[in-house]
Design an enzyme around this catalytic site. Sequence first.
Site, PDB file in Angstrom:
ATOM      1  CE  LYS A 131      -3.631   2.107   2.728  1.00 13.88           C
ATOM      2  NZ  LYS A 131      -4.555   1.894   3.844  1.00 13.88           N
ATOM      3  NE  ARG A 139      -3.543   6.894   6.223  1.00 13.37           N
ATOM      4  CZ  ARG A 139      -4.250   7.300   7.274  1.00 13.37           C
ATOM      5  NH1 ARG A 139      -3.708   7.330   8.464  1.00 13.37           N
ATOM      6  NH2 ARG A 139      -5.509   7.683   7.129  1.00 13.37           N
ATOM      7  CE  LYS A 143      -6.138   1.661  -0.152  1.00 13.57           C
ATOM      8  NZ  LYS A 143      -6.783   1.429   1.123  1.00 13.57           N
ATOM      9  CB  SER A 161     -11.202   7.616  -2.980  1.00 13.69           C
ATOM     10  OG  SER A 161      -9.967   8.037  -2.417  1.00 13.69           O
TER      11      SER A 161
HETATM   12  C1  PBG Z   1      -6.658   3.158   5.558  1.00 14.68           C
HETATM   13  C2  PBG Z   1      -7.323   3.143   4.254  1.00 14.68           C
HETATM   14  C3  PBG Z   1      -7.164   4.053   3.214  1.00 14.68           C
HETATM   15  C4  PBG Z   1      -7.993   3.653   2.190  1.00 14.68           C
HETATM   16  C5  PBG Z   1      -8.618   2.506   2.589  1.00 14.68           C
HETATM   17  N1  PBG Z   1      -8.186   2.189   3.867  1.00 14.68           N
HETATM   18  C6  PBG Z   1      -6.390   5.216   2.967  1.00 14.68           C
HETATM   19  C7  PBG Z   1      -5.443   5.891   3.723  1.00 14.68           C
HETATM   20  O1  PBG Z   1      -4.340   5.384   3.857  1.00 14.68           O
HETATM   21  O2  PBG Z   1      -5.765   6.995   4.173  1.00 14.68           O
HETATM   22  C8  PBG Z   1      -8.117   4.404   0.904  1.00 14.68           C
HETATM   23  C9  PBG Z   1      -9.115   3.934  -0.034  1.00 14.68           C
HETATM   24  C10 PBG Z   1      -9.424   4.916  -1.079  1.00 14.68           C
HETATM   25  O3  PBG Z   1      -8.771   5.967  -1.245  1.00 14.68           O
HETATM   26  O4  PBG Z   1     -10.380   4.637  -1.794  1.00 14.68           O
HETATM   27  N2  PBG Z   1      -7.208   2.232   6.412  1.00 14.68           N
END
Ligand code: PBG
Length: 329
Positions: free
Chosen positions: A199, A220, A251, A277
Amino acid sequence: MAFPDVRPRRLRRTPALRRLVEETRVAPAELILPMFLKEGLTEPRPISSLPGVMQHSRESLRKAAHEAVSAGVGGLMLFGVPETANKDETGSAGLDPDGILNVGIRDLVAEVGDATVIMGDLCLDEFTSHGHCGVLAPDGTVDNDATLEIYGRMGVAQADAGAHVVGPSGMMDGQVGVVRKALDQAGHQDVSVLAYSAKYAGAFYGPFREAVESSLQGDRRTYQQSPGNVREALREVELDVAEGADMVLVKPALPYLDVIAAVRERVDVPVAAYQVSGEYAMVEAAAEKGWIDREGVMLETLTSIKRAGAQVMLTYWATDAARLLRERY
Ligand code: PBG
């Protein structure tokens, strides 16, 4: 010998020929719909940066779940959005059996659990007052091992609520092993772990932060990966598989197709990808301006993610895409 008159266009001549030789085809059952359940809502509330996506009430969540399942969507991934008053330093509402996420998992399992796969997001960021994916040490850094212990209990709470799959997404070291062990010790040997292995700490999560009303200040980068790193993703994936991951996930998706392909080559567990997103919002915004064809781009991006090697795809378009795919094939 005469050079043969090779003409690749012969196979593109008619729709039937093109259909016959199409290499990659997305099936509705490979799509997972991420859903947001907001505590205390009586009506669903639109998310302005994710047109068409809602913060659901318990009732609208059940209805949307039915729609997804009848469109043939393969799974649902639930995120809980607690009321601000229920956020705290350690994210305790995420562990509470009556917390919004576990309530929602139980609702989904009761409603459509026999017909689809119910998954819970296993991370603390929606539940912590500071918005980080883990708990903080006194110096303000994210405390890896203290977080693991909480993840273990959170996974058990989700499994107790009936989740078929839990998705640890916080990028803490050792999270898959700890969650696996906690599930096993609680008698949940049958619950699978979808590991968010690779991620990336990028800029594509903006609209999600609105969706979950994130309190995060800063970033993060001490736990999510740097966008330039692919070997590091393979290392993460191998560790997760060794710790017992049943599936691994990359991701975001479209900006990381090379990572998906490399992961596919390296491991034999199912590879998932999360079309996040920001990926969704870019397309929706351009389509709203009339600059691109929404449905065309939707299916093309999903086809590309699958072609790269993902066999399971999380997308906010899951229901719409499943309907389109059913018409098409
Ligand atoms: C963190 C989390 C994130 C998303 C899903 N779970 C993002 C983040 O690291 O802030 C992002 C999913 C998206 O952007 O659609 N638990």
